[in-house]
Design an enzyme around this catalytic site. Structure first.
Site, PDB file in Angstrom:
ATOM      1  CB  SER A   1      14.127  44.517 -29.124  1.00 32.97           C
ATOM      2  OG  SER A   1      14.122  44.323 -30.533  1.00 32.97           O
TER       3      SER A   1
ATOM      4  N   PRO B   1      13.626  32.668 -31.855  1.00 34.77           N
ATOM      5  CG  PRO B   1      13.650  30.626 -30.758  1.00 34.77           C
ATOM      6  CD  PRO B   1      12.739  31.545 -31.515  1.00 34.77           C
ATOM      7  CG  ASP B   2      14.864  30.211 -36.189  1.00 32.66           C
ATOM      8  OD1 ASP B   2      15.879  29.695 -35.674  1.00 32.66           O
ATOM      9  OD2 ASP B   2      13.812  29.574 -36.413  1.00 32.66           O
TER      10      ASP B   2
ATOM     11  CE  LYS C   1      17.882  44.208 -26.382  1.00 32.26           C
ATOM     12  NZ  LYS C   1      18.174  45.216 -25.342  1.00 32.26           N
TER      13      LYS C   1
END
Length: 223
Positions: free
Chosen positions: A158, A164-165, A186
């Site tokens: 993906s 991270p946000d 992932k």
């Protein structure tokens, strides 16, 4: 979606014959299986864990010998599934479920103006968290593919794995901060694949939609 699947068919097309599609009972995995089955150059085998997934494959024309019943957490069954395969297409992913009470509250905000607006909350099933499926499960698939001598490993991942946000990382996250982080897990599995020595292709699709293909522009980049 069809253009995205065409990328899978293009990768090492001249060398691939028997292809194992993991997560083949899911929406993306099932489409990958269908496209491979429609091409006479391939003999796809769909890996399915549940009875529901097996029925989904049979519904799109899979024969008994094109369905492999196995759990990606089971190393022995993975090894058996990958034996003799030229390629693997990883389509497994943790799938969240809506918490019923949060859905009721969201619906209430539409008819009761005094109820504070809220989004539905999600949780991952037992043994189905992103860490378990998208990291440990993917890692076991990569290890099994390496042992089996698979010639090409296609990882359907993906976009957003370095952010991270990203909102998707918040799905299933507990109050103590644990859980969730599906894109980060992932990404960790991707890096493991890169360092594994197995020939690979990593695909970072954006939002996948259940619509006919050839209606949207496909933008391809390399990073």
């Amino acid at each position: 979606m069809h253009r995205f699947l065409s990328l899978l068919l293009f990768v090492q097309a001249h060398a691939l014959k028997k292809v194992l599609v993991t997560g083949a009972g899911g929406r993306t995995g099932k489409l990958v299986f269908e496209q491979l089955k429609a091409d006479s150059n391939y003999k796809p085998v769909g890996l399915a864990r549940s009875g529901k997934a097996q029925k989904a494959l049979k519904a799109v024309g899979a024969s008994d010998d094109e369905v492999c019943v196995a759990d990606i957490a089971d190393e022995k069954s993975l090894a058996a599934a990958m034996a003799g395969c030229d390629a693997v297409v990883l389509c497994t992913s943790a799938v969240p479920a809506i918490k019923p009470l949060s859905l009721m509250k969201t619906m209430a905000t539409k008819v009761l103006p005094f109820v504070k607006t809220s989004r539905p909350a999600f949780k991952f099933p037992k043994n189905g968290t992103p860490e378990e499926v998208d990291w440990f499960g993917a890692k076991k698939q990569i290890d099994a593919a390496k042992t089996a001598g698979v010639k090409q490993f296609v990882f359907v991942s993906s976009m957003g794995g370095t952010n991270p946000d990203n909102f998707l990382n918040s799905i299933g996250r507990r109050k103590d901060g644990s859980g969730g982080d599906i894109l980060l897990w992932k990404r960790k599995a991707e890096r493991y694949l890169v360092e594994s020595g197995v020939p690979y292709t990593i695909i970072h699709p954006g939002g996948l939609v259940d619509e006919d293909g050839s209606k949207r522009e496909l933008v391809v980049g390399v990073n």
